[in-house]
Design an enzyme around this catalytic site. Structure first.
Site, PDB file in Angstrom:
ATOM      1  NE  ARG A  85      20.682 -29.625  87.308  1.00  0.00           N
ATOM      2  CZ  ARG A  85      20.555 -29.415  85.998  1.00  0.00           C
ATOM      3  NH1 ARG A  85      19.856 -30.260  85.246  1.00  0.00           N
ATOM      4  NH2 ARG A  85      21.136 -28.376  85.422  1.00  0.00           N
ATOM      5  CE  LYS A 123      25.190 -28.851  84.670  1.00  0.00           C
ATOM      6  NZ  LYS A 123      25.711 -29.656  83.560  1.00  0.00           N
ATOM      7  CD  GLU A 161      22.622 -37.702  80.952  1.00  0.00           C
ATOM      8  OE1 GLU A 161      22.270 -36.563  80.638  1.00  0.00           O
ATOM      9  OE2 GLU A 161      22.800 -38.054  82.129  1.00  0.00           O
TER      10      GLU A 161
END
Ligand code: PLP
Ligand code: COI
Length: 344
Positions: free
Chosen positions: A82, A184, A220
């Site tokens: 990721r 992220k 989210e």
């Protein structure tokens, strides 16, 4: 090895420097060797890319002490992957994935005395991150970077520990379609700070963000994915039509655990009006820091929804999922998936 003398059972989710961090620089088009450092400060040019155009990405992981005293981490290969995806989107050089896993092992092993003991409820939080250290002035990507990992012992992410939390729905958005919600990057968190602090001031643990294109679907929270259990006992996993939800490793693992336990999984876009209609019996915030935190209610203008089976703490379905996932993470139960990596 003598553990540090900390009040392990009463740690909060805050930073304290430990013995070592890991640092590795990218210069002249290549990553250097890198290694451990006892220096927890970084000195940079005032014109470094991180300061000017926010080139920063990060990860979050945890190390656990098992009952037999070993130290393990959970699926570090997925964090490595990721982070490489985040790097590509932010025009940063991906840190080699095998080197990432090796760096995690080095820094955790070097801080063994800081890994909270088995059963203390605390864990060692691992924060890999990367910043642009080279100068930029015209809008562009820097040519020098630092990849770094610090570790710090932590307790529960949400104040109140295991208590069910309340969410609210802000007027603000977290992520745009074709934006950076699926990686992220620190900038996602900077721009959601204002609504997050507003939520805290109003007594909510987190914001439940809706998709910014139609404000119809549940996405989210600021720092976790959100999952539901419907009235039929199925695990309902919100999907984003605009690919603006972070691919949580906890969530992806829970889907596999649910399949393993024979819990039916429904991965699909979830309309907020289904939540308002009371279609869900349980709700949970899931992520590395938050683990699986039960959600009692969602309140917003004209909305007051209680999730009956998670209103007073973890519900039956999330309870089974959490026991199994945390059991695997701490080696209390056998790991049928090969997810746990032993460090010491
Ligand atoms: N969503 C956001 C926005 C997050 O910051 C996090 C934390 O990492 C998560 C979800 C959960 O992801 P993971 O389970 O990989 O920690
Ligand atoms: C994590 O869960 O590791 C995160 O990075 C979320 C962050 C908001 C603490």
């Amino acid at each position: 090895m003598q553990k540090k003398d900390l009040d392990w059972g009463n740690l909060s989710f805050t930073y304290q420097p430990t013995d070592y961090s890991y640092a590795c620089n990218y210069r002249n088009g290549a990553w250097e060797e890198g290694g451990l450092t006892a220096d927890h400060n970084i000195t940079l040019s005032e014109d470094a890319g991180i300061y000017q155009y926010c080139q920063e990405i990060f990860e979050g992981m945890k190390a656990y002490t098992t009952e037999d005293g070993s130290i393990v981490v959970f699926r570090p290969d997925l964090n490595a992957q990721r982070m490489a995806d985040s790097a590509r989107r932010m025009v940063m050089p991906p840190f080699p994935e095998d080197k990432f896993v090796d760096a995690v092992k080095q820094v955790v092993a070097a801080n063994e005395a800081w890994v909270p003991p088995f059963g203390s409820g605390a864990t060692l939080y691992i924060r890999p991150f990367m910043i642009a250290t080279g100068n930029v002035l015209g809008l562009g990507a820097a040519s020098e970077y630092q990849f770094r990992i610090f570790v710090t012992p932590v307790g529960p992410y949400f104040k109140g520990g295991e208590k069910a939390v309340k969410l609210t729905v802000p007027a603000y958005d977290r992520a745009a379609p074709m934006g950076t919600g699926n990686i992220k990057a620190g900038l996602n968190y900077g721009m959601s700070l204002y609504p997050t602090l507003q939520a805290h001031d109003n007594g909510y643990a987190e914001n439940l963000y809706l998709d910014s294109k139609s404000r119809t679907y549940v996405e989210e929270t600021g720092g976790t994915n959100v999952l539901f259990v419907d009235r039929q006992g199925r695990l309902v996993v919100p999907q984003s039509a605009t690919d603006s939800i972070l691919p949580s490793i906890t969530r992806r693992s829970l889907v596999e655990v649910a399949n393993y336990l024979g819990i039916e999984v429904d991965e699909r876009p979830v309309r907020f009006d289904e939540v308002v209609a009371g279609d869900f019996a349980e709700c949970g915030c899931v992520g590395t820091a938050a683990v699986i935190s039960p959600v009692a209610k969602v309140e917003a203008e004209g909305v007051d929804v209680t999730f009956p089976d998670s209103a007073n703490g973890i519900g039956p379905v999330f309870g089974r999922l959490r026991d199994t996932l945390v059991g695997i993470q701490t080696c209390k139960i056998d790991d049928p998936f090969g997810w746990v990596v032993k460090i010491v």
